[in-house]
Design a protein around this motif. Structure first.
Motif, PDB file in Angstrom:
ATOM      1  N   GLY A  16       0.810  -1.217   0.000  1.00 52.04           N
ATOM      2  CA  GLY A  16       0.000   0.000   0.000  1.00 52.04           C
ATOM      3  C   GLY A  16       0.844   1.267   0.000  1.00 52.04           C
ATOM      4  N   LEU A  17       0.207   2.353   0.309  1.00 48.22           N
ATOM      5  CA  LEU A  17       0.833   3.669   0.378  1.00 48.22           C
ATOM      6  C   LEU A  17       2.036   3.636   1.321  1.00 48.22           C
ATOM      7  CD1 LEU A  17       0.645   6.765  -0.152  1.00 48.22           C
ATOM      8  CD2 LEU A  17      -0.781   6.870   1.888  1.00 48.22           C
ATOM      9  N   VAL A  18       3.165   4.209   0.882  1.00 50.31           N
ATOM     10  CA  VAL A  18       4.371   4.238   1.709  1.00 50.31           C
ATOM     11  C   VAL A  18       4.310   5.477   2.602  1.00 50.31           C
ATOM     12  CG1 VAL A  18       6.889   4.362   1.708  1.00 50.31           C
ATOM     13  CG2 VAL A  18       5.709   3.002  -0.019  1.00 50.31           C
ATOM     14  N   VAL A  19       4.444   5.257   3.900  1.00 49.60           N
ATOM     15  CA  VAL A  19       4.358   6.336   4.882  1.00 49.60           C
ATOM     16  C   VAL A  19       5.773   6.766   5.256  1.00 49.60           C
ATOM     17  CG1 VAL A  19       3.501   6.970   7.162  1.00 49.60           C
ATOM     18  CG2 VAL A  19       2.201   5.360   5.753  1.00 49.60           C
ATOM     19  N   PRO A  20       6.093   8.062   5.144  1.00 49.46           N
ATOM     20  CA  PRO A  20       7.440   8.540   5.473  1.00 49.46           C
ATOM     21  C   PRO A  20       7.629   8.659   6.983  1.00 49.46           C
ATOM     22  CG  PRO A  20       6.064  10.362   4.757  1.00 49.46           C
ATOM     23  CD  PRO A  20       5.229   9.108   4.615  1.00 49.46           C
ATOM     24  N   MET A  21       7.779   7.539   7.645  1.00 47.10           N
ATOM     25  CA  MET A  21       7.823   7.511   9.111  1.00 47.10           C
ATOM     26  C   MET A  21       9.015   8.270   9.692  1.00 47.10           C
ATOM     27  SD  MET A  21       5.054   6.145   9.980  1.00 47.10           S
ATOM     28  CE  MET A  21       5.353   6.051  11.736  1.00 47.10           C
ATOM     29  N   ALA A  22      10.189   8.151   9.092  1.00 48.64           N
ATOM     30  CA  ALA A  22      11.376   8.833   9.629  1.00 48.64           C
ATOM     31  C   ALA A  22      11.187  10.336   9.584  1.00 48.64           C
ATOM     32  CB  ALA A  22      12.625   8.415   8.871  1.00 48.64           C
ATOM     33  N   TRP A  23      10.685  10.848   8.446  1.00 46.33           N
ATOM     34  CA  TRP A  23      10.471  12.292   8.348  1.00 46.33           C
ATOM     35  C   TRP A  23       9.376  12.751   9.317  1.00 46.33           C
ATOM     36  CZ3 TRP A  23      12.919  16.425   7.177  1.00 46.33           C
ATOM     37  CH2 TRP A  23      12.224  17.634   7.229  1.00 46.33           C
ATOM     38  N   LEU A  24       8.286  12.045   9.366  1.00 48.91           N
ATOM     39  CA  LEU A  24       7.187  12.439  10.256  1.00 48.91           C
ATOM     40  C   LEU A  24       7.618  12.419  11.715  1.00 48.91           C
ATOM     41  CD1 LEU A  24       4.167  10.662   8.533  1.00 48.91           C
ATOM     42  CD2 LEU A  24       4.740  13.102   8.491  1.00 48.91           C
ATOM     43  N   PHE A  59      16.410  14.651  11.144  1.00 48.13           N
ATOM     44  CA  PHE A  59      16.330  13.643  10.088  1.00 48.13           C
ATOM     45  C   PHE A  59      17.707  13.326   9.511  1.00 48.13           C
ATOM     46  CE2 PHE A  59      15.879  12.627   5.535  1.00 48.13           C
ATOM     47  CZ  PHE A  59      15.143  11.464   5.628  1.00 48.13           C
ATOM     48  N   LEU A  60      18.489  14.359   9.195  1.00 44.12           N
ATOM     49  CA  LEU A  60      19.795  14.149   8.564  1.00 44.12           C
ATOM     50  C   LEU A  60      20.846  13.621   9.541  1.00 44.12           C
ATOM     51  CD1 LEU A  60      19.980  17.274   6.240  1.00 44.12           C
ATOM     52  CD2 LEU A  60      19.445  14.905   5.604  1.00 44.12           C
ATOM     53  N   ALA A  61      20.664  13.871  10.823  1.00 42.87           N
ATOM     54  CA  ALA A  61      21.607  13.370  11.827  1.00 42.87           C
ATOM     55  C   ALA A  61      21.422  11.879  12.082  1.00 42.87           C
ATOM     56  CB  ALA A  61      21.462  14.145  13.133  1.00 42.87           C
ATOM     57  N   LEU A  67      15.957   6.430  13.747  1.00 41.02           N
ATOM     58  CA  LEU A  67      15.158   7.561  14.191  1.00 41.02           C
ATOM     59  C   LEU A  67      13.906   7.160  14.956  1.00 41.02           C
ATOM     60  CD1 LEU A  67      15.105  10.588  14.285  1.00 41.02           C
ATOM     61  CD2 LEU A  67      13.902  10.601  12.130  1.00 41.02           C
ATOM     62  N   SER A  68      13.161   6.219  14.449  1.00 45.01           N
ATOM     63  CA  SER A  68      11.918   5.870  15.134  1.00 45.01           C
ATOM     64  C   SER A  68      12.157   5.142  16.451  1.00 45.01           C
ATOM     65  CB  SER A  68      11.017   5.036  14.218  1.00 45.01           C
ATOM     66  OG  SER A  68      11.658   3.829  13.901  1.00 45.01           O
ATOM     67  N   LEU A 113      10.330  14.730   1.200  1.00 44.24           N
ATOM     68  CA  LEU A 113       9.906  15.748   2.164  1.00 44.24           C
ATOM     69  C   LEU A 113      11.091  16.550   2.685  1.00 44.24           C
ATOM     70  CD1 LEU A 113       7.169  13.741   4.066  1.00 44.24           C
ATOM     71  CD2 LEU A 113       6.808  15.755   2.621  1.00 44.24           C
ATOM     72  N   ALA A 114      12.214  15.892   2.912  1.00 44.82           N
ATOM     73  CA  ALA A 114      13.412  16.602   3.361  1.00 44.82           C
ATOM     74  C   ALA A 114      13.900  17.572   2.290  1.00 44.82           C
ATOM     75  CB  ALA A 114      14.512  15.605   3.722  1.00 44.82           C
ATOM     76  N   VAL A 115      13.896  17.148   1.040  1.00 41.64           N
ATOM     77  CA  VAL A 115      14.321  18.018  -0.069  1.00 41.64           C
ATOM     78  C   VAL A 115      13.386  19.224  -0.186  1.00 41.64           C
ATOM     79  CG1 VAL A 115      14.481  18.142  -2.591  1.00 41.64           C
ATOM     80  CG2 VAL A 115      15.513  16.222  -1.370  1.00 41.64           C
ATOM     81  N   ALA A 116      12.085  18.996  -0.095  1.00 40.43           N
ATOM     82  CA  ALA A 116      11.127  20.108  -0.172  1.00 40.43           C
ATOM     83  C   ALA A 116      11.308  21.072   1.000  1.00 40.43           C
ATOM     84  CB  ALA A 116       9.693  19.565  -0.200  1.00 40.43           C
ATOM     85  N   THR A 117      11.573  20.543   2.172  1.00 41.28           N
ATOM     86  CA  THR A 117      11.788  21.392   3.349  1.00 41.28           C
ATOM     87  C   THR A 117      13.048  22.222   3.179  1.00 41.28           C
ATOM     88  OG1 THR A 117      10.625  19.860   4.789  1.00 41.28           O
ATOM     89  CG2 THR A 117      12.185  21.349   5.851  1.00 41.28           C
TER      90      THR A 117
END
Length: 168
Positions: A16-24, A59-61, A67-68, A113-117
């Protein structure tokens, strides 16, 4: 294909839909740190700049994909050192983003999401007090009365994120 930190809406291994858990998760931590610090109204652009700069740092660290599963307290010193005034944060972000995009075989929702941010933080300018115009020995002018300059959002958000970590 699922990438590090991602989970399908159908559960692990689902299609199914991939959820960006690390970014969220990074965004959630940043939001909580800023809300706890009570530095800006959560509806302000300044708050968004602080949250986004801090979320990008968090996120980048995360170099090991943990992360989770991390405990925030164990990472505070790392985030403080990365967001410190004398550190070339924007160069660090640029280098980490280049490395992640080169290492990723395809696009991932977390990275997108990181790139857009990062794009928003670089390209958006906010009108802020000119801290360089404050006289060294004189009285500090009222925030509304002093000179203002257009500042990239990351330059305003980064010190807010750093201060929020200190206040935690």
């Amino acid at each position: 294909m699922l990438h590090r930190g991602q989970e399908s809406a159908d559960g692990p291994g689902g299609e199914g839909l991939v959820v960006p858990m690390a970014w969220l998760y990074a965004e959630y931590i940043a939001d909580e740190l800023l809300r706890t610090g009570d530095l800006m109204p959560p509806t302000s652009f300044e708050f968004r700049a602080g949250r986004d700069a801090l979320a990008l740092t968090i996120f980048l660290a995360d170099t090991h994909g943990e992360l989770s599963g991390i405990r925030v307290v164990t990472q505070l010193e790392t985030w403080l050192s990365l967001t410190a005034y004398d550190q070339p944060w924007q160069d660090w972000v640029r280098t980490r983003m280049e490395r992640l995009t080169a290492d990723a075989p395809g696009s991932s929702p977390d990275l997108d999401l990181a790139v857009a941010t990062w794009r928003w933080l670089r390209e958006t300018e906010l009108l802020a007090p000119d801290l360089d115009a404050v006289p060294g020995d004189g009285p500090v002018p009222d925030e509304d009365a002093g000179p203002k300059v257009w500042t990239p959002a990351w330059r305003l958000g980064l010190p807010l994120g750093h201060l929020a970590i200190h206040l935690f």
